[in-house]
Each structure stands twice: as structure tokens, then as C-alpha cells.
Design a protein around this motif. Structure first.
Motif, PDB file in Angstrom:
ATOM      1  N   ASP A 126      46.405 -14.495  68.738  1.00  0.00           N
ATOM      2  CA  ASP A 126      47.302 -13.721  69.583  1.00  0.00           C
ATOM      3  C   ASP A 126      48.259 -14.604  70.381  1.00  0.00           C
ATOM      4  O   ASP A 126      49.393 -14.227  70.675  1.00  0.00           O
ATOM      5  N   ARG A 127      47.776 -15.793  70.707  1.00  0.00           N
ATOM      6  CA  ARG A 127      48.554 -16.663  71.595  1.00  0.00           C
ATOM      7  C   ARG A 127      48.240 -18.092  71.186  1.00  0.00           C
ATOM      8  O   ARG A 127      47.141 -18.586  71.422  1.00  0.00           O
ATOM      9  N   PHE A 128      49.190 -18.730  70.527  1.00  0.00           N
ATOM     10  CA  PHE A 128      48.901 -20.083  70.065  1.00  0.00           C
ATOM     11  C   PHE A 128      50.077 -21.008  70.307  1.00  0.00           C
ATOM     12  O   PHE A 128      51.230 -20.571  70.397  1.00  0.00           O
ATOM     13  N   ASN A 129      49.746 -22.263  70.439  1.00  0.00           N
ATOM     14  CA  ASN A 129      50.772 -23.290  70.578  1.00  0.00           C
ATOM     15  C   ASN A 129      50.536 -24.321  69.482  1.00  0.00           C
ATOM     16  O   ASN A 129      49.528 -25.023  69.495  1.00  0.00           O
ATOM     17  N   LEU A 130      51.455 -24.356  68.528  1.00  0.00           N
ATOM     18  CA  LEU A 130      51.389 -25.390  67.498  1.00  0.00           C
ATOM     19  C   LEU A 130      52.025 -26.633  68.104  1.00  0.00           C
ATOM     20  O   LEU A 130      53.239 -26.675  68.313  1.00  0.00           O
ATOM     21  N   MET A 131      51.195 -27.611  68.420  1.00  0.00           N
ATOM     22  CA  MET A 131      51.709 -28.847  69.020  1.00  0.00           C
ATOM     23  C   MET A 131      51.702 -29.904  67.924  1.00  0.00           C
ATOM     24  O   MET A 131      50.620 -30.326  67.486  1.00  0.00           O
ATOM     25  N   PHE A 132      52.890 -30.275  67.498  1.00  0.00           N
ATOM     26  CA  PHE A 132      52.989 -31.201  66.376  1.00  0.00           C
ATOM     27  C   PHE A 132      53.154 -32.642  66.850  1.00  0.00           C
ATOM     28  O   PHE A 132      53.932 -32.922  67.772  1.00  0.00           O
ATOM     29  N   ALA A 133      52.426 -33.520  66.170  1.00  0.00           N
ATOM     30  CA  ALA A 133      52.724 -34.946  66.266  1.00  0.00           C
ATOM     31  C   ALA A 133      53.867 -35.187  65.288  1.00  0.00           C
ATOM     32  O   ALA A 133      53.799 -34.763  64.128  1.00  0.00           O
ATOM     33  N   VAL A 134      54.932 -35.831  65.760  1.00  0.00           N
ATOM     34  CA  VAL A 134      56.073 -36.104  64.888  1.00  0.00           C
ATOM     35  C   VAL A 134      56.080 -37.588  64.561  1.00  0.00           C
ATOM     36  O   VAL A 134      56.070 -38.434  65.467  1.00  0.00           O
ATOM     37  N   ARG A 135      56.066 -37.877  63.284  1.00  0.00           N
ATOM     38  CA  ARG A 135      56.093 -39.273  62.830  1.00  0.00           C
ATOM     39  C   ARG A 135      57.321 -39.505  61.970  1.00  0.00           C
ATOM     40  O   ARG A 135      57.665 -38.670  61.133  1.00  0.00           O
TER      41      ARG A 135
END
Ligand SMILES: CC(C)(COP(=O)(O)OP(=O)(O)OC[C@H]1O[C@@H](n2cnc3c(N)ncnc32)[C@H](O)[C@@H]1OP(=O)(O)O)[C@@H](O)C(=O)NCCC(=O)NCCS
Length: 219
Positions: free
Chosen positions: A79-88
Motif C-alpha cells: 500500500d505504501r512503499f519507497n523503492l530506494m535505489f542504489a545508483v551505480r
């Protein structure tokens, strides 16, 4: 026995654009993240974040940073998510790109937020990673709009938003540092105004779609 990737499907996701790769932050990324953050994320004179996390004592930043990451991970629900990406870029960690949502199956809206280590600014990476996550959101996650916000004295973030096709969507007065109010430009991106970059390759989208609910499936 299930693998960790089967238990936690966001770990299956990878978005690639040229030499840029976005994967959901794992514990293995945290030491590098802390090193990049301690090296500096922005001019200390001007706070770009509404939560001024970079102001904490450098001795406390490492634990405070991982606490924030673990908090976001443990709060991740369909319902409530945060996709936190590591960027390489070419394997080197350069910063993070987020896509955070509320009531996603209903709203089909996510908010982007990002930062790069200061030494990686001004090389076009911010534009590429934002375009990549927006293409993923529209094409693989069924988003109908993407929002963002930046303080009006943050020309590089506002320039990235403009280049990607976000349109101004009102102004909020927010506290940034304690006792300091600043105008935050709200921004809105729709598929019609989206200025795409180089094509992206996505793996693991299906597992994520299932994890966040069948209603979120895109193409
Ligand atoms: C915001 C951020 C992610 C952008 O990433 P980036 O890789 O530096 O951005 P890009 O190189 O892709 O693009 C920056 C654009 O800003 C423009 N820009 C930079 N400084 C500027 C200024 N003072 N006035 C006008 N434009 C400016 C650049 O010219 C460039 O546009 P161009 O490609 O058309 O020339 C990065 O600068 C960052 O991490 N900043 C600190 C944290 C932050 O502000 N996060 C966002 C919070 S809302």
C-alpha cells in the motif's frame, strides 16, 4: 529454503541504462553509501532537503543513515512503499534515486527524490537516473503520474525536472532547517510530457508487481 530475493522481491529488481544501474539498496551497499555521504552531497550553505539529514554530526551520520534505510525497508508494504535505489555508474556507487508511494494501487502516483555524491554532480547522471526511474514507473509499474518537489534555490534539481518534462504544480512553504522556511516548487510529470532518455532494461519487474499487488502491473 527460499532465497532472500524470493523472500524480498524488491531485491530482484534491476534497472539498467547504459553504464548506469539502479538496484534496491541492500546492506552490502550501506558502507559505500556512508562513504559517499560523508564525502559531501551538497554545498553546506544551502540545504536541498526538507529533512536536513546531512546536517547531523559526521560522527552520527553513518548510524543515522542506515537507520533511515532500514526504517524505509521495514515500512515497505504493497500500500505504501519507497523503492530506494542504489545508483551505480560503471559499478561505482554515485548516489540514490527514490520512488515513494502511498495507496499505490489506487493512486498510481509516486514521488521521486534523489541525491548524488557532490563529486558526481553536473555530469548528467541526475537526469539519466530520474528518466530511468520514471520510464520504469510508467512502463512497468503502471504509474499514471509522478510528482516531485525542490526548493526554489536548487537550480540543478529544478533543471533536471524541467529536462525530464515535469511541470510546475504549485508551491509549498516548508520548514527545512529548524526555524527556516523556504518555498518548495511542486512538480508533476505525466506520460504525455515525459521526455525520455536512452532506453532502459528492466529485470525483476514481475516479481515486484506481484509483491505490491496485482493492480500495479504495467507492461
Ligand atoms: C539534484 C542532483 C541529483 C542533480 O544531478 P546532476 O547529475 O548534478 O544533474 P545533471 O548534471 O543531470 O543536470 C543538472 C542541470 O542543472 C543545471 N544547473 C546546475 N547549476 C545550475 C545553476 N546554478 N543555474 C541553472 N542551472 C544549473 C545544469 O546546467 C544541468 O542542466 P543542463 O544539462 O541542461 O546543462 C544533484 O545535483 C544533487 O545530488 N544535488 C544535491 C542533492 C539535491 O539537491 N537533491 C535533490 C533534492 S530536491
Amino acid at each position: 529454503m527460499l532465497t532472500l530475493e524470493e523472500i524480498w522481491p524488491p531485491y530482484q529488481l534491476a534497472i539498467t541504462e547504459g553504464d548506469l544501474r539502479l538496484t534496491v539498496v541492500r546492506d552490502d551497499d550501506l558502507a559505500e553509501f556512508v562513504a559517499v555521504a560523508l564525502d559531501g552531497v551538497h554545498d553546506p550553505e544551502r540545504m536541498p532537503f526538507s529533512t536536513p539529514w546531512t546536517d547531523v554530526d559526521p560522527a552520527e551520520l553513518p548510524a543515522s543513515f542506515v537507520r533511515f534505510q532500514w526504517g524505509a525497508r521495514s515500512a515497505f508494504t504493497a500500500d505504501r512503499f519507497n523503492l530506494m535505489f542504489a545508483v551505480r555508474r560503471a559499478g561505482e556507487l554515485v548516489g540514490t534515486q527514490e520512488f515513494s508511494t502511498e495507496h499505490y494501487a489506487l493512486t498510481r502516483t509516486g514521488e521521486t527524490g534523489s541525491w548524488l555524491g557532490r563529486r558526481f554532480h553536473g555530469q548528467g547522471i541526475g537526469t539519466r537516473m530520474r528518466r530511468a526511474v520514471c520510464a520504469f514507473a510508467f512502463d512497468h509499474l503502471g504509474a499514471v503520474q509522478v510528482t516531485s518537489g525542490a526548493f526554489r534555490d536548487n537550480p540543478s534539481s529544478l533543471a533536471v525536472s524541467r529536462k525530464v518534462g515535469y511541470r510546475p504544480n504549485g508551491v509549498k512553504r516548508l520548514q527545512r532547517r529548524p526555524g527556516e522556511v523556504a518555498e518548495n516548487q511542486q512538480l508533476l510529470l505525466t506520460p504525455e510530457t515525459f521526455v525520455r532518455g536512452a532506453p532502459i532494461t528492466v529485470t525483476g519487474a514481475e516479481a515486484l508487481q506481484k509483491f505490491v499487488g496485482s493492480g500495479a502491473g504495467g507492461g
